[in-house]
Write a protein that holds these residues in place. Structure first.
Motif, PDB file in Angstrom:
ATOM      1  N   HIS A  15       0.827  -1.214   0.000  1.00 38.54           N
ATOM      2  CA  HIS A  15       0.000   0.000   0.000  1.00 38.54           C
ATOM      3  C   HIS A  15       0.859   1.261   0.000  1.00 38.54           C
ATOM      4  CE1 HIS A  15      -3.690  -2.196   0.244  1.00 38.54           C
ATOM      5  NE2 HIS A  15      -3.370  -2.753   1.387  1.00 38.54           N
ATOM      6  N   THR A  16       1.961   1.235   0.723  1.00 37.18           N
ATOM      7  CA  THR A  16       2.853   2.395   0.769  1.00 37.18           C
ATOM      8  C   THR A  16       3.441   2.686  -0.610  1.00 37.18           C
ATOM      9  OG1 THR A  16       3.398   1.954   3.087  1.00 37.18           O
ATOM     10  CG2 THR A  16       4.923   3.358   1.855  1.00 37.18           C
ATOM     11  N   LEU A  17       3.947   1.646  -1.273  1.00 32.47           N
ATOM     12  CA  LEU A  17       4.515   1.848  -2.606  1.00 32.47           C
ATOM     13  C   LEU A  17       3.420   2.246  -3.598  1.00 32.47           C
ATOM     14  CD1 LEU A  17       6.869   1.902  -4.529  1.00 32.47           C
ATOM     15  CD2 LEU A  17       6.666  -0.595  -4.775  1.00 32.47           C
ATOM     16  N   ASP A  18       2.254   1.611  -3.501  1.00 32.29           N
ATOM     17  CA  ASP A  18       1.163   1.942  -4.411  1.00 32.29           C
ATOM     18  C   ASP A  18       0.745   3.405  -4.269  1.00 32.29           C
ATOM     19  OD1 ASP A  18      -0.934   0.979  -6.376  1.00 32.29           O
ATOM     20  OD2 ASP A  18      -2.200   1.821  -4.787  1.00 32.29           O
ATOM     21  N   ALA A  19       0.628   3.890  -3.049  1.00 29.75           N
ATOM     22  CA  ALA A  19       0.252   5.291  -2.825  1.00 29.75           C
ATOM     23  C   ALA A  19       1.304   6.239  -3.390  1.00 29.75           C
ATOM     24  CB  ALA A  19       0.040   5.542  -1.338  1.00 29.75           C
ATOM     25  N   SER A  20       2.568   5.886  -3.230  1.00 23.98           N
ATOM     26  CA  SER A  20       3.646   6.720  -3.781  1.00 23.98           C
ATOM     27  C   SER A  20       3.582   6.764  -5.303  1.00 23.98           C
ATOM     28  CB  SER A  20       5.010   6.188  -3.340  1.00 23.98           C
ATOM     29  OG  SER A  20       5.134   6.248  -1.946  1.00 23.98           O
ATOM     30  N   LEU A  21       3.383   5.605  -5.926  1.00 18.82           N
ATOM     31  CA  LEU A  21       3.310   5.553  -7.383  1.00 18.82           C
ATOM     32  C   LEU A  21       2.064   6.270  -7.903  1.00 18.82           C
ATOM     33  CD1 LEU A  21       4.487   1.874  -7.927  1.00 18.82           C
ATOM     34  CD2 LEU A  21       5.769   3.960  -8.467  1.00 18.82           C
ATOM     35  N   ARG A  22       0.950   6.114  -7.209  1.00 17.36           N
ATOM     36  CA  ARG A  22      -0.274   6.822  -7.592  1.00 17.36           C
ATOM     37  C   ARG A  22      -0.048   8.324  -7.533  1.00 17.36           C
ATOM     38  NH1 ARG A  22      -3.804   4.328  -4.536  1.00 17.36           N
ATOM     39  NH2 ARG A  22      -3.428   5.705  -2.768  1.00 17.36           N
ATOM     40  N   GLY A  23       0.643   8.791  -6.496  1.00 22.94           N
ATOM     41  CA  GLY A  23       0.960  10.206  -6.352  1.00 22.94           C
ATOM     42  C   GLY A  23       1.838  10.727  -7.476  1.00 22.94           C
ATOM     43  N   LEU A  24       2.606   9.834  -8.075  1.00 20.36           N
ATOM     44  CA  LEU A  24       3.459  10.213  -9.210  1.00 20.36           C
ATOM     45  C   LEU A  24       2.738  10.076 -10.549  1.00 20.36           C
ATOM     46  CD1 LEU A  24       6.767   8.521  -8.028  1.00 20.36           C
ATOM     47  CD2 LEU A  24       6.304  10.983  -8.154  1.00 20.36           C
ATOM     48  N   GLY A  25       1.474   9.671 -10.500  1.00 25.97           N
ATOM     49  CA  GLY A  25       0.691   9.567 -11.726  1.00 25.97           C
ATOM     50  C   GLY A  25       0.810   8.258 -12.465  1.00 25.97           C
ATOM     51  N   VAL A  26       1.340   7.217 -11.819  1.00 27.28           N
ATOM     52  CA  VAL A  26       1.477   5.908 -12.460  1.00 27.28           C
ATOM     53  C   VAL A  26       0.100   5.258 -12.544  1.00 27.28           C
ATOM     54  CG1 VAL A  26       2.545   3.619 -12.276  1.00 27.28           C
ATOM     55  CG2 VAL A  26       3.838   5.675 -11.637  1.00 27.28           C
ATOM     56  N   GLY A  27      -0.200   4.677 -13.713  1.00 27.45           N
ATOM     57  CA  GLY A  27      -1.502   4.056 -13.952  1.00 27.45           C
ATOM     58  C   GLY A  27      -1.773   2.844 -13.079  1.00 27.45           C
ATOM     59  N   SER A  28      -3.056   2.542 -12.926  1.00 29.67           N
ATOM     60  CA  SER A  28      -3.474   1.466 -12.022  1.00 29.67           C
ATOM     61  C   SER A  28      -3.001   0.086 -12.461  1.00 29.67           C
ATOM     62  CB  SER A  28      -4.993   1.473 -11.847  1.00 29.67           C
ATOM     63  OG  SER A  28      -5.636   1.247 -13.090  1.00 29.67           O
ATOM     64  N   GLU A  54      13.594  -9.399  10.517  1.00 26.46           N
ATOM     65  CA  GLU A  54      13.207  -8.257   9.696  1.00 26.46           C
ATOM     66  C   GLU A  54      13.654  -8.477   8.261  1.00 26.46           C
ATOM     67  OE1 GLU A  54      13.571  -4.543  12.801  1.00 26.46           O
ATOM     68  OE2 GLU A  54      15.364  -5.116  11.684  1.00 26.46           O
ATOM     69  N   TYR A  55      13.072  -7.691   7.384  1.00 23.04           N
ATOM     70  CA  TYR A  55      13.537  -7.641   6.002  1.00 23.04           C
ATOM     71  C   TYR A  55      13.404  -6.205   5.522  1.00 23.04           C
ATOM     72  CZ  TYR A  55       8.611  -7.855   4.445  1.00 23.04           C
ATOM     73  OH  TYR A  55       7.277  -7.616   4.230  1.00 23.04           O
ATOM     74  N   GLU A  56      14.002  -5.930   4.384  1.00 24.89           N
ATOM     75  CA  GLU A  56      14.048  -4.564   3.887  1.00 24.89           C
ATOM     76  C   GLU A  56      13.489  -4.513   2.468  1.00 24.89           C
ATOM     77  OE1 GLU A  56      17.426  -1.106   3.149  1.00 24.89           O
ATOM     78  OE2 GLU A  56      17.989  -2.978   4.132  1.00 24.89           O
ATOM     79  N   VAL A  57      12.735  -3.457   2.191  1.00 25.81           N
ATOM     80  CA  VAL A  57      12.250  -3.197   0.845  1.00 25.81           C
ATOM     81  C   VAL A  57      12.770  -1.829   0.427  1.00 25.81           C
ATOM     82  CG1 VAL A  57      10.233  -2.845  -0.630  1.00 25.81           C
ATOM     83  CG2 VAL A  57      10.187  -4.613   1.146  1.00 25.81           C
ATOM     84  N   ARG A  58      13.431  -1.808  -0.718  1.00 27.08           N
ATOM     85  CA  ARG A  58      13.929  -0.547  -1.287  1.00 27.08           C
ATOM     86  C   ARG A  58      13.263  -0.359  -2.641  1.00 27.08           C
ATOM     87  NH1 ARG A  58      20.426  -1.385  -0.388  1.00 27.08           N
ATOM     88  NH2 ARG A  58      20.325  -1.612   1.885  1.00 27.08           N
ATOM     89  N   ALA A  59      12.678   0.797  -2.851  1.00 28.73           N
ATOM     90  CA  ALA A  59      12.050   1.110  -4.135  1.00 28.73           C
ATOM     91  C   ALA A  59      12.516   2.496  -4.557  1.00 28.73           C
ATOM     92  CB  ALA A  59      10.537   1.064  -4.019  1.00 28.73           C
ATOM     93  N   ARG A  60      12.770   2.629  -5.852  1.00 28.64           N
ATOM     94  CA  ARG A  60      13.207   3.922  -6.362  1.00 28.64           C
ATOM     95  C   ARG A  60      12.781   4.054  -7.807  1.00 28.64           C
ATOM     96  NH1 ARG A  60      17.877   3.025  -9.505  1.00 28.64           N
ATOM     97  NH2 ARG A  60      18.816   1.007  -9.104  1.00 28.64           N
ATOM     98  N   MET A  61      12.765   5.284  -8.254  1.00 32.62           N
ATOM     99  CA  MET A  61      12.499   5.575  -9.658  1.00 32.62           C
ATOM    100  C   MET A  61      13.839   5.686 -10.366  1.00 32.62           C
ATOM    101  SD  MET A  61       9.254   5.686  -9.696  1.00 32.62           S
ATOM    102  CE  MET A  61       8.867   6.427 -11.248  1.00 32.62           C
ATOM    103  N   ASP A  62      13.939   5.065 -11.510  1.00 35.20           N
ATOM    104  CA  ASP A  62      15.131   5.158 -12.335  1.00 35.20           C
ATOM    105  C   ASP A  62      14.649   5.534 -13.733  1.00 35.20           C
ATOM    106  OD1 ASP A  62      17.594   4.989 -13.515  1.00 35.20           O
ATOM    107  OD2 ASP A  62      17.846   2.839 -13.219  1.00 35.20           O
ATOM    108  N   GLY A  63      14.540   6.823 -13.972  1.00 29.30           N
ATOM    109  CA  GLY A  63      13.960   7.285 -15.227  1.00 29.30           C
ATOM    110  C   GLY A  63      12.492   6.908 -15.262  1.00 29.30           C
ATOM    111  N   ALA A  64      12.095   6.156 -16.273  1.00 22.48           N
ATOM    112  CA  ALA A  64      10.705   5.734 -16.424  1.00 22.48           C
ATOM    113  C   ALA A  64      10.499   4.305 -15.928  1.00 22.48           C
ATOM    114  CB  ALA A  64      10.291   5.858 -17.884  1.00 22.48           C
ATOM    115  N   ARG A  65      11.282   3.904 -14.928  1.00 22.96           N
ATOM    116  CA  ARG A  65      11.176   2.560 -14.365  1.00 22.96           C
ATOM    117  C   ARG A  65      11.086   2.632 -12.849  1.00 22.96           C
ATOM    118  NH1 ARG A  65      11.998  -0.861 -18.111  1.00 22.96           N
ATOM    119  NH2 ARG A  65      12.489  -2.722 -16.970  1.00 22.96           N
TER     120      ARG A  65
END
Length: 131
Positions: A15-28, A54-65
């Protein structure tokens, strides 16, 4: 994001990543593909990476990816990352063990590797944000 290795953490990170991507205008549809792959990677960590709490999740934008890494602390038996994932891959109609197959179907650049100088695995995938 560092998360406890429990079932409640997977929906939180999705949900956290989805909300971030939605905020950036990424389609559903693209967000749904990323959420599916992320959910599969997290489920595998929660079920199989018994060596860490524990585990770690890292997400980032790299251009259009969108680039995602899910990092765990390892398995009890010490299998390296790629070997552990390949061991759990199942036939297409199996009830469990299809996570890697699904990740490869819905994202690009799926890689599983052992961590350098530490126990555990890094599950890496990317998804183009273009429709």
């Amino acid at each position: 994001m560092t998360l406890p290795r429990n079932a409640e953490s997977a929906p939180l990170v999705r949900h956290t990543l989805d909300a971030s991507l939605r905020g950036l205008g990424v389609g559903s549809e693209i967000r749904a593909d990323i959420a599916l792959a992320l959910g599969e990677a997290c489920a595998n960590v929660i079920q199989h990476a018994a060596a860490g709490m524990e585990y770690e999740v890292r997400a980032r934008m790299d251009g259009a990816r969108c680039v995602v890494d899910v990092i765990d602390g390892g398995t009890v038996d010490g299998a390296d990352g790629a070997a552990a994932w390949e061991r759990v891959e199942a036939p297409p109609l199996a009830e469990h063990g299809r996570g890697l197959r699904l990740m490869r179907a819905f994202t690009e650049g799926v890689q599983i590797a052992g961590r350098a100088h530490r126990n555990g695995s890094i599950v890496h995938f990317e998804k183009s944000l273009a429709s």
